[in-house]
Design a protein around this motif. Structure first.
Motif, PDB file in Angstrom:
ATOM      1  N   ALA A 170       0.832  -1.203   0.000  1.00  0.00           N
ATOM      2  CA  ALA A 170       0.000   0.000   0.000  1.00  0.00           C
ATOM      3  C   ALA A 170       0.865   1.250   0.000  1.00  0.00           C
ATOM      4  CB  ALA A 170      -0.922   0.010   1.214  1.00  0.00           C
ATOM      5  N   THR A 171       0.286   2.312  -0.533  1.00  0.00           N
ATOM      6  CA  THR A 171       0.961   3.604  -0.522  1.00  0.00           C
ATOM      7  C   THR A 171      -0.090   4.700  -0.514  1.00  0.00           C
ATOM      8  OG1 THR A 171       2.575   5.015  -1.658  1.00  0.00           O
ATOM      9  CG2 THR A 171       1.067   3.767  -3.051  1.00  0.00           C
ATOM     10  N   SER A 172       0.277   5.859   0.014  1.00  0.00           N
ATOM     11  CA  SER A 172      -0.567   7.043  -0.012  1.00  0.00           C
ATOM     12  C   SER A 172       0.332   8.235  -0.332  1.00  0.00           C
ATOM     13  CB  SER A 172      -1.268   7.240   1.336  1.00  0.00           C
ATOM     14  OG  SER A 172      -2.093   8.385   1.302  1.00  0.00           O
ATOM     15  N   PHE A 173      -0.123   9.076  -1.231  1.00  0.00           N
ATOM     16  CA  PHE A 173       0.728  10.187  -1.670  1.00  0.00           C
ATOM     17  C   PHE A 173      -0.136  11.292  -2.254  1.00  0.00           C
ATOM     18  CE2 PHE A 173       0.192   7.132  -5.065  1.00  0.00           C
ATOM     19  CZ  PHE A 173      -0.076   7.906  -6.182  1.00  0.00           C
TER      20      PHE A 173
ATOM     21  N   ASP B 144      -5.371  16.848  -0.695  1.00  0.00           N
ATOM     22  CA  ASP B 144      -5.908  15.494  -0.861  1.00  0.00           C
ATOM     23  C   ASP B 144      -4.804  14.500  -1.205  1.00  0.00           C
ATOM     24  OD1 ASP B 144      -5.643  16.822  -3.291  1.00  0.00           O
ATOM     25  OD2 ASP B 144      -7.075  15.529  -4.290  1.00  0.00           O
ATOM     26  N   ARG B 145      -5.053  13.232  -0.877  1.00  0.00           N
ATOM     27  CA  ARG B 145      -4.051  12.195  -1.046  1.00  0.00           C
ATOM     28  C   ARG B 145      -4.649  10.983  -1.744  1.00  0.00           C
ATOM     29  NH1 ARG B 145      -4.646  13.873   3.500  1.00  0.00           N
ATOM     30  NH2 ARG B 145      -5.540  11.965   4.353  1.00  0.00           N
ATOM     31  N   VAL B 146      -3.854  10.414  -2.616  1.00  0.00           N
ATOM     32  CA  VAL B 146      -4.224   9.187  -3.311  1.00  0.00           C
ATOM     33  C   VAL B 146      -3.858   7.993  -2.434  1.00  0.00           C
ATOM     34  CG1 VAL B 146      -3.584   7.741  -5.288  1.00  0.00           C
ATOM     35  CG2 VAL B 146      -3.987  10.195  -5.600  1.00  0.00           C
ATOM     36  N   MET B 147      -4.642   6.912  -2.522  1.00  0.00           N
ATOM     37  CA  MET B 147      -4.292   5.670  -1.833  1.00  0.00           C
ATOM     38  C   MET B 147      -4.391   4.519  -2.826  1.00  0.00           C
ATOM     39  SD  MET B 147      -6.059   3.481   1.207  1.00  0.00           S
ATOM     40  CE  MET B 147      -6.618   2.245   0.051  1.00  0.00           C
TER      41      MET B 147
ATOM     42  N   MET C  10      -0.440   8.505 -11.915  1.00  0.00           N
ATOM     43  CA  MET C  10      -0.727   7.950 -10.591  1.00  0.00           C
ATOM     44  C   MET C  10      -0.642   6.432 -10.595  1.00  0.00           C
ATOM     45  SD  MET C  10      -3.938  10.257  -9.269  1.00  0.00           S
ATOM     46  CE  MET C  10      -4.837  10.076 -10.824  1.00  0.00           C
ATOM     47  N   ALA C  11      -1.166   5.806 -11.656  1.00  0.00           N
ATOM     48  CA  ALA C  11      -1.306   4.352 -11.675  1.00  0.00           C
ATOM     49  C   ALA C  11       0.021   3.623 -11.710  1.00  0.00           C
ATOM     50  CB  ALA C  11      -2.153   3.927 -12.872  1.00  0.00           C
TER      51      ALA C  11
END
Length: 452
Positions: free
Chosen positions: A368-371, A383-386, A438-439
């Protein structure tokens, strides 16, 4: 016995329309369909399509803020709901016409009337006409379930949002499922002051726990006044709207109250039990793997069966029914690894097992990652992507993928193909990243953040 029709479909939503068209145009069956409201069903008329158009509309306020950060001289003059609604109504009229034209071109007879069962082979319309059919398909979908005290107070449901003459200044949304969360984000984006109550401990029950928490935090940061562990205990009409008292002791008047506390199968008053069709605890039509009910001549597809309540699934079920019964091609609809998207802002795309489900089945690894995404980070958004992959530690197969990000619905569709094919973590790792997007994070997650 000679029948009036080979197939009579009750319900003009996506599943029923697909079954009718395929049975008639591809297999030569004599088919009729009855719909009491508007052709296209929940998805086209009062669900997926108008909702997604509202998602698009509500996102422009944030996009204009981003545009200014990127150097564009733009101003936000406010959202014109009447103008948008007029275009929305016109688009739904166009889509309904497309559905009708498709049925007529396929040779299907349309009855704009409510239909109920009289027996295993007989349908009666509200206007009094009776028709017999060798096979009957129930495809009546679902309806918003509202507790009686709330209904008595005149609360709105998701069906009513699209019919508003104007947007309210304030709204209380009761519920924590995807419909409640989507409308909370939509109306918040359109400038409505949104409060949301959910009696559970976290919104989006049934989805991945980490993703649920991530979305809840982002919704609060965007301005949604979200309260979990909270429910309505008293409600009454007020000159300025609806007075509400909640379980945490708060009292407030909201201009509008929207209940999105779940949906139930639309089976009441159809004569199903009287015809011998077995119903489940929630009123759903009980079917086997071929969508056949306890009465051999009667089948059911879509949300009325309460299996996987998604439009594309209903379409697959309707097509499989037609292949099986009229095409001599026995086909079971596949309900495994069905991807879905929740159109919160940002979106949530998911396919496969949640972390909670997977760890109960055996050893797993969680990647997992969040950025902060490049586009919104440059504009100064917080806002952050997960992104998250659930991997079987033994077989290395990717069991689940969960994405919270702008256009996550688009991304999860492609990830679902790989996961449906049985891709392993090493297959993801061998895939060269596309940069900068992002992907790419999905194929650069090298070390698990935890195991279970």
């Amino acid at each position: 016995m000679a029948f009036d029709y080979d197939l009579f479909v009750i319900g003009g939503g996506s599943g029923g329309v697909r079954a009718a068209r395929v049975a008639s145009s591809e297999y030569g069956a004599k088919v009729a369909i009855a719909e009491e409201y508007r052709m296209g069903g929940t998805c086209v008329i009062r669900g997926c399509v108008p909702k997604k158009l509202m998602v698009f509309a509500s996102s422009f306020a944030g996009q204009m803020e981003d545009a200014r950060a990127y150097g564009w001289d733009v101003s936000n003059g406010g959202f014109d709901w009447p103008s948008f609604r007029a275009k929305l109504d016109a688009e739904l009229d166009r889509l309904e016409a497309v559905y009708r034209r498709g049925l007529v071109n396929a040779g299907v007879t349309i009855h704009d009337d409510r239909a109920v069962l009289e027996d295993a082979h007989t349908v009666r319309l509200a206007g009094g006409a009776r028709f017999t059919a060798k096979h009957i398909l129930i495809a009546t979908g679902g309806f918003p379930a509202v507790p009686e005290p709330a209904r008595a107070a005149g609360v709105m449901t998701s069906n009513d949002v699209f019919k508003l003459d104007r947007l309210p200044k304030s709204i209380l949304i009761v519920g924590g499922g995807f419909i409640a969360c989507e409308f909370a984000c939509i109306l918040n984006g359109m400038g409505v002051e949104v409060t949301q109550f959910y009696r559970g401990e976290q919104i989006l029950r049934g989805f991945d726990g980490e993703a649920r928490g991530h979305i809840a935090e982002l919704m609060r940061e965007s301005g949604v006044n979200l309260h979990v562990g909270t429910d309505v205990i008293e409600m009454r009409n007020d000159p300025d709207g609806t007075w509400v008292k909640s379980t945490d002791g708060r009292e407030r008047v909201f201009e509008k109250v929207l209940y999105a506390t779940g949906r139930g199968p639309s089976t009441a008053g159809l004569g199903l039990a009287e015809a011998g069709v077995k119903l489940g605890r929630r009123g759903e039509v009980v079917v086997d793997a071929w969508s056949q009910t306890s009465v051999p001549s009667i089948y059911a597809v879509g949300d009325v069966t309460d299996r996987v309540n998604l439009t594309p699934v209903a379409i697959r079920e309707g097509h499989a029914f037609a292949d099986t019964v009229f095409g001599a091609k026995p086909t079971k609809p596949d309900h495994e690894l069905v991807a879905s998207a929740v159109f919160t802002q940002p979106e949530f795309g998911t396919v496969g097992l949640t972390e909670e489900e997977a760890r109960d089945n055996g050893p797993i690894e969680v990647y997992a990652t969040s950025f902060r995404a490049m586009q919104t980070a440059f504009a100064g958004r917080a806002d952050r992507v997960m992104m998250k992959l659930i991997v079987c530690a033994d077989t290395r197969r990717v069991l689940g993928c969960h994405i919270v990000a702008p256009v996550a619905g688009e991304m999860i569709q492609l990830a679902a193909v790989a996961i449906k094919m049985g891709a392993t973590k090493e297959d993801f790792d061998r895939t060269v990243a596309v940069h900068p997007v992002m992907a790419e994070e999905l194929v650069t997650l090298r070390k698990p953040v935890r195991t279970a």
